[in-house]
Design a protein around this motif. Structure first.
Motif, PDB file in Angstrom:
ATOM      1  N   ALA A   1       2.414   4.466   1.122  1.00  0.00           N
ATOM      2  CA  ALA A   1       2.529   5.173   2.462  1.00  0.00           C
ATOM      3  C   ALA A   1       3.608   6.288   2.099  1.00  0.00           C
ATOM      4  O   ALA A   1       4.378   6.348   1.116  1.00  0.00           O
TER       5      ALA A   1
ATOM      6  N   GLU B   1      -0.327   6.128   6.552  1.00  0.00           N
ATOM      7  CA  GLU B   1      -0.513   5.167   5.394  1.00  0.00           C
ATOM      8  C   GLU B   1      -1.227   5.839   4.220  1.00  0.00           C
ATOM      9  O   GLU B   1      -0.944   5.569   3.076  1.00  0.00           O
ATOM     10  N   SER B   2      -2.421   6.784   4.595  1.00  0.00           N
ATOM     11  CA  SER B   2      -3.377   7.203   3.337  1.00  0.00           C
ATOM     12  C   SER B   2      -2.683   8.666   2.977  1.00  0.00           C
ATOM     13  O   SER B   2      -3.192   9.210   1.903  1.00  0.00           O
ATOM     14  N   GLU B   3      -1.717   9.249   3.602  1.00  0.00           N
ATOM     15  CA  GLU B   3      -1.233  10.444   3.023  1.00  0.00           C
ATOM     16  C   GLU B   3      -0.644  10.389   1.720  1.00  0.00           C
ATOM     17  O   GLU B   3      -0.011   9.350   1.232  1.00  0.00           O
TER      18      GLU B   3
ATOM     19  N   GLU C   1      -6.157   2.898   9.852  1.00  0.00           N
ATOM     20  CA  GLU C   1      -4.708   3.107   9.063  1.00  0.00           C
ATOM     21  C   GLU C   1      -3.612   2.926  10.020  1.00  0.00           C
ATOM     22  O   GLU C   1      -3.594   2.850  11.010  1.00  0.00           O
TER      23      GLU C   1
ATOM     24  N   PRO D   1       0.999  -1.252  -0.015  1.00  0.00           N
ATOM     25  CA  PRO D   1       0.064  -0.039   0.079  1.00  0.00           C
ATOM     26  C   PRO D   1       0.865   1.184  -0.087  1.00  0.00           C
ATOM     27  O   PRO D   1       1.984   1.326   0.365  1.00  0.00           O
TER      28      PRO D   1
ATOM     29  N   ASP E   1      -7.095   9.790   8.433  1.00  0.00           N
ATOM     30  CA  ASP E   1      -8.456  10.071   7.721  1.00  0.00           C
ATOM     31  C   ASP E   1      -9.368   8.999   7.981  1.00  0.00           C
ATOM     32  O   ASP E   1     -10.503   9.254   7.903  1.00  0.00           O
ATOM     33  N   LYS E   2      -8.897   7.621   8.231  1.00  0.00           N
ATOM     34  CA  LYS E   2      -9.793   6.616   8.531  1.00  0.00           C
ATOM     35  C   LYS E   2      -9.463   5.770   9.667  1.00  0.00           C
ATOM     36  O   LYS E   2      -8.198   5.788   9.790  1.00  0.00           O
TER      37      LYS E   2
END
Length: 159
Positions: free
Chosen positions: A21, A119-121, A47, A19, A43-44
């Motif tokens: 990152a 992780e989502s950035e 993560e 994923p 954000d969620k």
């Protein structure tokens, strides 16, 4: 030789399935008796958040640290640590706080390298260096970047 060939083919391939990152390595000075905090947003729920630090100079090369969740609950803390490498799951959405505290020192400033990875950035692009041709990266360059980050993580855990 065969192992190297298989490894050089498989590692980038495996890295391409990881994923996305992002990480931004920073260096900061923490003055004597100072508490310095940094923040990262999840954000969620679920993560992965990574936190790495290493004291590069000052006193006994140690620092106190604390990581808190958006609700104020302390997730990680340490006293007089030289370095640390942690990964945890964000159980709530919001702002996580990462603090360094140098209150054990009355005179000595500490220089600290650290990374906070969420992780989502989205990955931030570094500014172009003189001599670079393009600001776009190819799939191969992206694989090399991901592999470099994974090898850096392995290197940190072996310290």
């Amino acid at each position: 030789m065969r192992t190297f060939a298989v490894t050089s083919i498989l590692l980038p391939l495996l890295a391409s399935f990881m994923p996305q990152a992002s990480a931004t390595a920073l260096t900061t000075a923490v003055a004597a008796n100072q508490r310095l905090c940094f923040h990262a947003d999840a954000d969620k729920k679920g993560e992965k958040i990574g936190f790495y630090f290493a004291v590069q100079s000052g006193g006994s090369f140690d620092i106190d640290f604390e990581v808190t969740a958006p609700d104020g609950k302390v997730l990680l803390e340490g006293k007089r640590e030289k370095q640390g490498d942690y990964v945890f799951t964000a159980n709530s959405v919001g702002e996580y706080t990462f603090c360094f505290e140098n209150d054990m020192s009355t005179l000595t400033e500490k220089l600290i390298d650290f990374d906070i990875m969420v992780e989502s950035e989205p990955r931030r692009e570094a500014p172009l260096k003189p001599g670079q041709i393009s600001d776009k990266t190819s799939a191969l360059e992206e694989s090399i970047y991901r592999l470099k980050n994974q090898l850096t993580g392995i290197q940190r855990t072996q310290k």
